[in-house]
Design a protein around this motif. Structure first.
Motif, PDB file in Angstrom:
ATOM      1  N   TYR A   6       0.831  -1.216   0.000  1.00 14.51           N
ATOM      2  CA  TYR A   6       0.000   0.000   0.000  1.00 14.51           C
ATOM      3  C   TYR A   6       0.863   1.262   0.000  1.00 14.51           C
ATOM      4  CZ  TYR A   6       0.881   0.424   5.053  1.00 14.51           C
ATOM      5  OH  TYR A   6       1.492   0.556   6.272  1.00 14.51           O
ATOM      6  N   TYR A  15       6.527   9.609   0.527  1.00 11.24           N
ATOM      7  CA  TYR A  15       7.561   9.096   1.447  1.00 11.24           C
ATOM      8  C   TYR A  15       8.736   8.391   0.781  1.00 11.24           C
ATOM      9  CZ  TYR A  15       3.570   9.880   4.464  1.00 11.24           C
ATOM     10  OH  TYR A  15       2.496  10.456   5.091  1.00 11.24           O
ATOM     11  N   ALA A  61       5.731   5.453  13.712  1.00 12.60           N
ATOM     12  CA  ALA A  61       5.935   6.093  12.401  1.00 12.60           C
ATOM     13  C   ALA A  61       6.384   7.547  12.536  1.00 12.60           C
ATOM     14  CB  ALA A  61       4.696   6.017  11.511  1.00 12.60           C
ATOM     15  N   CYS A  62       7.346   7.877  11.686  1.00 11.03           N
ATOM     16  CA  CYS A  62       7.876   9.252  11.640  1.00 11.03           C
ATOM     17  C   CYS A  62       6.811  10.186  11.087  1.00 11.03           C
ATOM     18  CB  CYS A  62       9.069   9.322  10.685  1.00 11.03           C
ATOM     19  SG  CYS A  62      10.486   8.346  11.173  1.00 11.03           S
ATOM     20  N   TYR A  64       6.500  14.271   9.129  1.00 10.10           N
ATOM     21  CA  TYR A  64       7.132  15.532   8.743  1.00 10.10           C
ATOM     22  C   TYR A  64       6.767  16.580   9.792  1.00 10.10           C
ATOM     23  CZ  TYR A  64       7.968  13.391   4.157  1.00 10.10           C
ATOM     24  OH  TYR A  64       8.403  12.572   3.139  1.00 10.10           O
ATOM     25  N   ASP A  85       9.660   3.253  12.079  1.00  9.88           N
ATOM     26  CA  ASP A  85       9.152   3.535  10.727  1.00  9.88           C
ATOM     27  C   ASP A  85       9.644   2.420   9.818  1.00  9.88           C
ATOM     28  OD1 ASP A  85       7.888   6.340   9.402  1.00  9.88           O
ATOM     29  OD2 ASP A  85       8.757   4.934   7.967  1.00  9.88           O
ATOM     30  N   ILE A  86       8.894   2.179   8.758  1.00  5.64           N
ATOM     31  CA  ILE A  86       9.272   1.089   7.856  1.00  5.64           C
ATOM     32  C   ILE A  86      10.256   1.560   6.792  1.00  5.64           C
ATOM     33  CG2 ILE A  86       7.394   1.348   6.177  1.00  5.64           C
ATOM     34  CD1 ILE A  86       7.439  -1.969   7.115  1.00  5.64           C
ATOM     35  N   LEU A  87      10.391   2.883   6.617  1.00  3.38           N
ATOM     36  CA  LEU A  87      11.252   3.400   5.555  1.00  3.38           C
ATOM     37  C   LEU A  87      12.535   4.002   6.131  1.00  3.38           C
ATOM     38  CD1 LEU A  87       8.620   5.230   3.306  1.00  3.38           C
ATOM     39  CD2 LEU A  87       9.700   3.014   2.884  1.00  3.38           C
ATOM     40  N   GLN A  90      12.899   7.766   5.854  1.00  2.00           N
ATOM     41  CA  GLN A  90      12.162   8.589   6.831  1.00  2.00           C
ATOM     42  C   GLN A  90      12.883   8.598   8.174  1.00  2.00           C
ATOM     43  OE1 GLN A  90       9.583  10.582   6.289  1.00  2.00           O
ATOM     44  NE2 GLN A  90       9.497  10.031   4.145  1.00  2.00           N
ATOM     45  N   ASN A 110       7.935  -2.679  11.036  1.00  2.00           N
ATOM     46  CA  ASN A 110       6.566  -2.545  10.557  1.00  2.00           C
ATOM     47  C   ASN A 110       5.652  -2.340  11.769  1.00  2.00           C
ATOM     48  OD1 ASN A 110       4.004  -2.870   9.438  1.00  2.00           O
ATOM     49  ND2 ASN A 110       4.727  -4.421   7.983  1.00  2.00           N
ATOM     50  N   SER A 111       4.817  -1.318  11.701  1.00  2.00           N
ATOM     51  CA  SER A 111       3.927  -1.024  12.839  1.00  2.00           C
ATOM     52  C   SER A 111       2.972  -2.176  13.118  1.00  2.00           C
ATOM     53  CB  SER A 111       3.112   0.242  12.550  1.00  2.00           C
ATOM     54  OG  SER A 111       2.285   0.046  11.421  1.00  2.00           O
ATOM     55  N   PHE A 127       0.438   9.397  15.071  1.00  2.97           N
ATOM     56  CA  PHE A 127       0.142  10.745  14.564  1.00  2.97           C
ATOM     57  C   PHE A 127      -0.058  10.660  13.056  1.00  2.97           C
ATOM     58  CE2 PHE A 127       1.597  15.052  13.219  1.00  2.97           C
ATOM     59  CZ  PHE A 127       0.780  15.833  14.018  1.00  2.97           C
ATOM     60  N   PHE A 128      -1.300  10.733  12.631  1.00  2.00           N
ATOM     61  CA  PHE A 128      -1.649  10.697  11.212  1.00  2.00           C
ATOM     62  C   PHE A 128      -1.110   9.463  10.478  1.00  2.00           C
ATOM     63  CE2 PHE A 128      -2.556  15.279  11.742  1.00  2.00           C
ATOM     64  CZ  PHE A 128      -3.823  15.271  11.188  1.00  2.00           C
ATOM     65  N   GLN A 133      -3.315   3.515   6.283  1.00  2.00           N
ATOM     66  CA  GLN A 133      -3.193   2.063   6.249  1.00  2.00           C
ATOM     67  C   GLN A 133      -4.511   1.385   5.859  1.00  2.00           C
ATOM     68  OE1 GLN A 133      -1.521   1.296  10.237  1.00  2.00           O
ATOM     69  NE2 GLN A 133       0.480   1.272   9.237  1.00  2.00           N
TER      70      GLN A 133
HETATM   71  C1  LIG Z   1       2.960   8.726  10.419  1.00  4.58           C
HETATM   72  S1  LIG Z   1       2.566   8.961   8.838  1.00  4.58           S
HETATM   73  C2  LIG Z   1       2.638  10.726   8.951  1.00  4.58           C
HETATM   74  C3  LIG Z   1       1.938  11.381   7.883  1.00  4.58           C
HETATM   75  C4  LIG Z   1       1.803  12.859   7.963  1.00  4.58           C
HETATM   76  N1  LIG Z   1       1.491  13.325   6.641  1.00  4.58           N
HETATM   77  C5  LIG Z   1       2.998  13.583   8.525  1.00  4.58           C
HETATM   78  O1  LIG Z   1       4.108  13.470   8.010  1.00  4.58           O
HETATM   79  O2  LIG Z   1       2.828  14.260   9.521  1.00  4.58           O
HETATM   80  C6  LIG Z   1       3.780   8.631   7.643  1.00  4.58           C
HETATM   81  C7  LIG Z   1       4.867   7.628   7.980  1.00  4.58           C
HETATM   82  O3  LIG Z   1       4.298   6.370   8.248  1.00  4.58           O
HETATM   83  C8  LIG Z   1       5.201   5.382   7.799  1.00  4.58           C
HETATM   84  N2  LIG Z   1       4.503   4.099   7.696  1.00  4.58           N
HETATM   85  C9  LIG Z   1       3.448   3.787   6.922  1.00  4.58           C
HETATM   86  N3  LIG Z   1       3.084   2.497   7.102  1.00  4.58           N
HETATM   87  C10 LIG Z   1       3.933   1.982   8.039  1.00  4.58           C
HETATM   88  C11 LIG Z   1       4.057   0.720   8.658  1.00  4.58           C
HETATM   89  N4  LIG Z   1       3.255  -0.326   8.348  1.00  4.58           N
HETATM   90  N5  LIG Z   1       5.027   0.554   9.583  1.00  4.58           N
HETATM   91  C12 LIG Z   1       5.850   1.584   9.915  1.00  4.58           C
HETATM   92  N6  LIG Z   1       5.782   2.799   9.346  1.00  4.58           N
HETATM   93  C13 LIG Z   1       4.827   3.006   8.426  1.00  4.58           C
HETATM   94  C14 LIG Z   1       5.710   5.946   6.481  1.00  4.58           C
HETATM   95  O4  LIG Z   1       6.926   5.351   6.089  1.00  4.58           O
HETATM   96  C15 LIG Z   1       5.841   7.432   6.825  1.00  4.58           C
HETATM   97  O5  LIG Z   1       7.127   7.770   7.252  1.00  4.58           O
END
Ligand SMILES: C[S@@+](CC[C@H](N)C(=O)[O-])C[C@H]1O[C@@H](n2cnc3c(N)ncnc32)[C@H](O)[C@@H]1O
Length: 225
Positions: A6, A15, A61-62, A64, A85-87, A90, A110-111, A127-128, A133
């Motif tokens: 996804y 991201y 998760a990180c 911005y 965070d998975i990336l 980030q 992975n969360s 946070f957001f 997901q």
């Molecule tokens: C927490 S959200 C924040 C979005 C928001 N727009 C912001 O930056 O304030 C975005 C992060 O979630 C991470 N992410 C998404 N799915 C994840 C998962 N299954 N496990 C860990 N991190 C995940 C992405 O890699 C990204 O860094």
């Protein structure tokens, strides 16, 4: 760590793309995306933490913007912060924002499947993240967030919710979000409880909406065992 489908399919532009961090890591842009509410939402979340921030905190998760640096600035000498965070890109961006810090650990995880022991954290922040997901991943993320909470610990969630009927964004924003963020509509249609684990006792301490209902802040406390 494999990147979930996804994220690749729907969030590469935000991201994963090599220029994503350089483009999006601007406070004014994050604020614009949140209709000018970033400072207000960030402050509402920070208010949920003790000041100074004590105990062990997990940010799932990180993000911005400056929410994590501000959390770090508020930590007392014995507090710890873990961010998952998975990336790697980030996590690298976050590391550059906060610099090396002996009380902060960043984890590529992975969360939906976190490698922390049960009951490790006093508080967990999402946070957001949840609106990005798919429902099954969101369910697992929340189940993991609750599992790693200590009995009596708090889960703090800030995310989208369904705007009130008089808020024009209820009609305008959902179709736009649906194109850009295809799972976000779930949070318009159902409350958070839909995805929370049922087998663990959780008490809602706060359920607040702002900006005509577009955003929700929910604080849940895990029952003491
Ligand atoms: C927490 S959200 C924040 C979005 C928001 N727009 C912001 O930056 O304030 C975005 C992060 O979630 C991470 N992410 C998404 N799915 C994840 C998962 N299954 N496990 C860990 N991190 C995940 C992405 O890699 C990204 O860094």
């Amino acid at each position: 760590m494999p990147v979930p489908e996804y994220l690749r399919a729907h969030y590469w532009w935000a991201y994963i793309h090599p220029k994503a961090v350089r483009f999006f890591e601007r406070q004014w842009l994050v604020n614009l995306i949140l209709w000018g509410n970033y400072n207000r939402l960030r402050s509402a979340v920070l208010e949920q933490f003790s000041r100074p921030l004590t105990g062990r905190t997990l940010q799932v998760a990180c993000a911005y913007g400056d929410i994590t640096p501000l959390m770090v600035n508020r930590m007392d000498a014995s507090a710890r912060l873990d961010v998952v965070d998975i990336l790697p890109v980030q996590l690298g961006n976050l590391a550059a924002k906060i610099g090396p810090h002996p009380q902060v650990d960043l984890h590529c995880m992975n969360s939906a499947e976190m490698a922390f022991a049960d009951g490790s954290f006093d508080q967990v922040l999402s946070f957001f993240l949840l609106h990005e997901q798919p429902a099954e991943v969101r369910r697992k993320t929340l189940s993991e967030a609750v599992r790693v909470l200590k009995p009596g610990g708090r889960l703090i969630v800030l995310d989208y919710s369904k705007p009130h009927w008089r808020n024009p964004l209820r009609y305008l924003w959902k179709p736009i979000l649906k194109k850009l963020e295809p799972f976000a509509g779930d949070l318009f249609d159902q409350g958070l409880t839909e995805w929370l684990p049922k087998q663990v006792g959780l008490t809602t301490e706060l359920s607040q909406s702002t900006f005509g209902g577009l955003f929700q802040l929910v604080v849940l406390r895990r029952s003491p065992d």
